[in-house]
Design a protein around this motif. Structure first.
Motif, PDB file in Angstrom:
ATOM      1  N   CYS A 102      -9.406  22.617  21.279  1.00 52.96           N
ATOM      2  CA  CYS A 102      -9.765  23.830  20.546  1.00 52.96           C
ATOM      3  C   CYS A 102      -8.956  23.940  19.257  1.00 52.96           C
ATOM      4  N   HIS A 103      -7.671  23.656  19.351  1.00 59.27           N
ATOM      5  CA  HIS A 103      -6.797  23.703  18.175  1.00 59.27           C
ATOM      6  C   HIS A 103      -7.224  22.660  17.149  1.00 59.27           C
ATOM      7  N   GLN A 104      -7.511  21.451  17.612  1.00 56.34           N
ATOM      8  CA  GLN A 104      -7.925  20.373  16.707  1.00 56.34           C
ATOM      9  C   GLN A 104      -9.274  20.669  16.064  1.00 56.34           C
ATOM     10  N   TRP A 105     -10.138  21.384  16.769  1.00 54.75           N
ATOM     11  CA  TRP A 105     -11.448  21.786  16.235  1.00 54.75           C
ATOM     12  C   TRP A 105     -11.299  22.784  15.095  1.00 54.75           C
ATOM     13  N   GLY A 106     -10.145  23.425  15.035  1.00 51.26           N
ATOM     14  CA  GLY A 106      -9.907  24.419  13.986  1.00 51.26           C
ATOM     15  C   GLY A 106     -10.314  25.818  14.383  1.00 51.26           C
ATOM     16  N   ALA A 107     -10.192  26.130  15.667  1.00 57.71           N
ATOM     17  CA  ALA A 107     -10.573  27.460  16.148  1.00 57.71           C
ATOM     18  C   ALA A 107      -9.724  28.543  15.478  1.00 57.71           C
ATOM     19  N   ASP A 108     -10.377  29.625  15.090  1.00 57.14           N
ATOM     20  CA  ASP A 108      -9.640  30.789  14.588  1.00 57.14           C
ATOM     21  C   ASP A 108      -8.981  31.542  15.732  1.00 57.14           C
ATOM     22  N   ALA A 109      -9.559  31.410  16.929  1.00 54.56           N
ATOM     23  CA  ALA A 109      -9.004  32.063  18.108  1.00 54.56           C
ATOM     24  C   ALA A 109      -9.492  31.326  19.345  1.00 54.56           C
ATOM     25  N   ILE A 110      -8.733  31.462  20.440  1.00 55.97           N
ATOM     26  CA  ILE A 110      -9.092  30.854  21.720  1.00 55.97           C
ATOM     27  C   ILE A 110      -9.183  31.941  22.778  1.00 55.97           C
ATOM     28  N   ILE A 111     -10.285  31.940  23.541  1.00 55.82           N
ATOM     29  CA  ILE A 111     -10.409  32.804  24.712  1.00 55.82           C
ATOM     30  C   ILE A 111     -10.129  31.936  25.933  1.00 55.82           C
ATOM     31  N   LEU A 112      -9.158  32.354  26.736  1.00 56.31           N
ATOM     32  CA  LEU A 112      -8.677  31.527  27.836  1.00 56.31           C
ATOM     33  C   LEU A 112      -8.895  32.193  29.187  1.00 56.31           C
ATOM     34  N   GLY A 113      -9.647  31.507  30.050  1.00 56.74           N
ATOM     35  CA  GLY A 113      -9.706  31.852  31.460  1.00 56.74           C
ATOM     36  C   GLY A 113      -8.859  30.832  32.197  1.00 56.74           C
ATOM     37  N   THR A 114      -7.654  31.190  32.588  1.00 58.53           N
ATOM     38  CA  THR A 114      -6.678  30.231  33.087  1.00 58.53           C
ATOM     39  C   THR A 114      -7.062  29.661  34.456  1.00 58.53           C
ATOM     40  N   VAL A 115      -6.636  28.422  34.708  1.00 60.97           N
ATOM     41  CA  VAL A 115      -6.728  27.858  36.057  1.00 60.97           C
ATOM     42  C   VAL A 115      -5.473  28.167  36.863  1.00 60.97           C
ATOM     43  N   ASP A 116      -4.419  28.638  36.170  1.00 64.25           N
ATOM     44  CA  ASP A 116      -3.157  28.904  36.857  1.00 64.25           C
ATOM     45  C   ASP A 116      -2.346  29.890  36.026  1.00 64.25           C
ATOM     46  N   ALA A 117      -1.876  30.965  36.652  1.00 64.16           N
ATOM     47  CA  ALA A 117      -1.183  32.022  35.923  1.00 64.16           C
ATOM     48  C   ALA A 117       0.159  31.576  35.349  1.00 64.16           C
ATOM     49  N   GLN A 118       0.870  30.679  36.045  1.00 60.93           N
ATOM     50  CA  GLN A 118       2.200  30.264  35.605  1.00 60.93           C
ATOM     51  C   GLN A 118       2.232  28.911  34.887  1.00 60.93           C
ATOM     52  N   ALA A 119       1.118  28.217  34.854  1.00 62.51           N
ATOM     53  CA  ALA A 119       1.129  26.837  34.373  1.00 62.51           C
ATOM     54  C   ALA A 119       1.405  26.699  32.879  1.00 62.51           C
ATOM     55  N   TYR A 120       1.229  27.800  32.110  1.00 61.44           N
ATOM     56  CA  TYR A 120       1.401  27.695  30.659  1.00 61.44           C
ATOM     57  C   TYR A 120       2.739  28.250  30.179  1.00 61.44           C
ATOM     58  N   ASN A 121       3.607  28.579  31.107  1.00 60.29           N
ATOM     59  CA  ASN A 121       4.919  29.088  30.711  1.00 60.29           C
ATOM     60  C   ASN A 121       5.659  28.070  29.851  1.00 60.29           C
ATOM     61  N   GLY A 122       6.017  28.470  28.649  1.00 58.24           N
ATOM     62  CA  GLY A 122       6.749  27.609  27.741  1.00 58.24           C
ATOM     63  C   GLY A 122       5.934  26.489  27.126  1.00 58.24           C
ATOM     64  N   LYS A 123       4.613  26.470  27.344  1.00 58.06           N
ATOM     65  CA  LYS A 123       3.798  25.326  26.914  1.00 58.06           C
ATOM     66  C   LYS A 123       2.723  25.659  25.876  1.00 58.06           C
ATOM     67  N   LEU A 124       2.372  26.922  25.727  1.00 56.41           N
ATOM     68  CA  LEU A 124       1.231  27.242  24.850  1.00 56.41           C
ATOM     69  C   LEU A 124       1.446  26.744  23.432  1.00 56.41           C
ATOM     70  N   SER A 125       2.635  26.903  22.911  1.00 58.82           N
ATOM     71  CA  SER A 125       2.905  26.483  21.528  1.00 58.82           C
ATOM     72  C   SER A 125       2.588  25.019  21.309  1.00 58.82           C
ATOM     73  N   SER A 126       2.947  24.189  22.271  1.00 58.56           N
ATOM     74  CA  SER A 126       2.726  22.750  22.123  1.00 58.56           C
ATOM     75  C   SER A 126       1.251  22.378  22.225  1.00 58.56           C
ATOM     76  N   LEU A 127       0.451  23.265  22.794  1.00 57.06           N
ATOM     77  CA  LEU A 127      -0.975  22.974  22.984  1.00 57.06           C
ATOM     78  C   LEU A 127      -1.841  23.531  21.866  1.00 57.06           C
ATOM     79  N   ILE A 128      -1.479  24.698  21.325  1.00 61.23           N
ATOM     80  CA  ILE A 128      -2.400  25.411  20.427  1.00 61.23           C
ATOM     81  C   ILE A 128      -1.798  25.760  19.077  1.00 61.23           C
ATOM     82  N   GLY A 129      -0.548  25.362  18.838  1.00 59.59           N
ATOM     83  CA  GLY A 129       0.061  25.711  17.568  1.00 59.59           C
ATOM     84  C   GLY A 129       0.190  27.216  17.420  1.00 59.59           C
ATOM     85  N   ASN A 130      -0.331  27.754  16.326  1.00 60.21           N
ATOM     86  CA  ASN A 130      -0.263  29.197  16.076  1.00 60.21           C
ATOM     87  C   ASN A 130      -1.601  29.905  16.310  1.00 60.21           C
TER      88      ASN A 130
END
Length: 356
Positions: A102-130
């Motif tokens: 999604c980030h590489q596609w150039g999304a202006d925003a991402i809507i997220l339905g998570t597969v796990d509530a805790q799995a993205y702790n400390g990781k979102l920045s590395s996946l989606i930038g800003n």
């Protein structure tokens, strides 16, 4: 408080198009309080924003109905929407790669339905930038600093309340002293999705009733896996009064009870699907709450676009939960919950057109 009041005044109108929803304050907190407000949707945008939506899966009609509401709202507004689905709650690695996509596609925003509530702790920045993230349906850990930095708003009911609704229905039927009833509890995947809060809400509601959970069977929301659980149940337990669980379990239970010529076990679902709706209409399922999936998806698109357009928005919002029984199936509620029978999964919207 003045800012909140100003926002609610702008969103709340006397228009016939206004919708009654729940706003939670303070947003994202465990002790937040619900307030009913009137909500009006945007009808136009200043540019065709690029929004990327990531779902846990499209294996059941719950997420299919979310897909329907989302693509219809994106089509109406004329934004660009790209949809990705992970294929199941166990596929965390795949969903993480989809967030990167999604980030590489150039999304202006991402809507997220998570597969796990805790799995993205400390990781979102590395996946989606800003890229700003908007949470939908499934919860996430808002105590994590990295998540708080990126998740701007949320749409979705408290799944505790969905479990509580099912439990309250049964507790009224079987109050303390009325005679013990035995329940098999099949909520869905044990470690993912909303099954933990659903279970807590259900157990809280039946705490002072004559309902006993004699077995709990966990597995992913696939018909094959839930069928295996039911077959195990019929082998191990002979005196079950109710099967209570997620929509997939409830749907499969109808056919499995018929196949095994069992007529004395009743079914309750913790959420709505097309199959559960048919079961309610045919009096095969006694009860299901709905969190109005199609409406939920439209709210998520509207919330996201309001942020991008720098327009007033409600940060933490949900549809009103409605209890459904064979005797109470309001047409408007069903339309705001389920996709039409002819709808098929759709993965791209551009310039008011839907692509599959």
């Amino acid at each position: 408080m003045r800012i909140l009041f100003f926002i609610l005044m702008i969103l709340s109108t006397q228009s016939v198009f206004a919708l009654e929803v729940i706003s939670y304050q303070p947003p994202f907190q465990t002790d937040k309080k619900p307030t009913k407000i009137q909500y009006s949707f945007l009808t136009s945008v200043t540019k065709p924003w690029k929004v990327c939506a990531v779902y846990p899966h499209l294996k059941d009609s719950y997420w299919l109905s979310i897909n329907y509401g989302m693509v219809e709202q994106a089509k109406k507004l004329g934004i660009t929407l790209k949809v990705l689905e992970a294929g199941g709650y166990s596929n965390l690695d795949k969903q993480q790669s989809q967030l990167k996509a999604c980030h590489q596609w150039g999304a202006d925003a991402i809507i997220l339905g998570t597969v796990d509530a805790q799995a993205y702790n400390g990781k979102l920045s590395s996946l989606i930038g800003n890229t700003p993230v908007f949470l939908m349906t499934n919860n996430i850990d808002f105590t994590d600093p990295d998540i708080r930095q990126h998740v701007k708003a949320k749409v979705g009911v408290n799944w505790y309340d969905m479990g509580k609704a099912a439990g309250t229905y049964l507790a009224k039927l079987h109050p303390k002293g009325s005679g013990k009833v035995r329940i098999a509890w099949l909520p869905g995947p044990q470690l993912r999705g909303g099954t933990k809060p659903v279970t807590k809400g259900f157990k809280a509601a039946i705490a002072n009733s004559d309902i006993e959970i004699v077995t709990t069977l966990w597995d992913d929301n696939s018909k094959e896996l839930q069928r295996n659980l039911l077959q195990q149940l019929f082998t191990d337990y002979k005196n079950i009064d109710y099967i209570v669980g997620g929509a997939v379990a409830a749907e499969v239970a109808i056919s499995e009870l018929r196949t095994n010529h069992i007529t004395n076990i009743k079914i309750v679902s913790t959420y709505l699907s097309h199959g559960v709706y048919r079961g309610l209409r045919r009096h095969k399922i006694l009860f299901a709450p709905t969190d109005k999936m199609a409406e939920q998806a439209r709210l998520s698109i509207d919330q996201t676009v309001r942020y991008l357009e720098k327009k007033p928005m409600v940060l933490d919002i949900s549809p009103l939960i409605v209890d459904l029984t064979p005797q109470h199936l309001p047409a408007t509620v069903i339309r705001n919950s389920l996709s039409p029978a002819e709808f098929r999964p759709s993965f791209y919207v551009n310039d008011h057109h839907i692509s599959r």
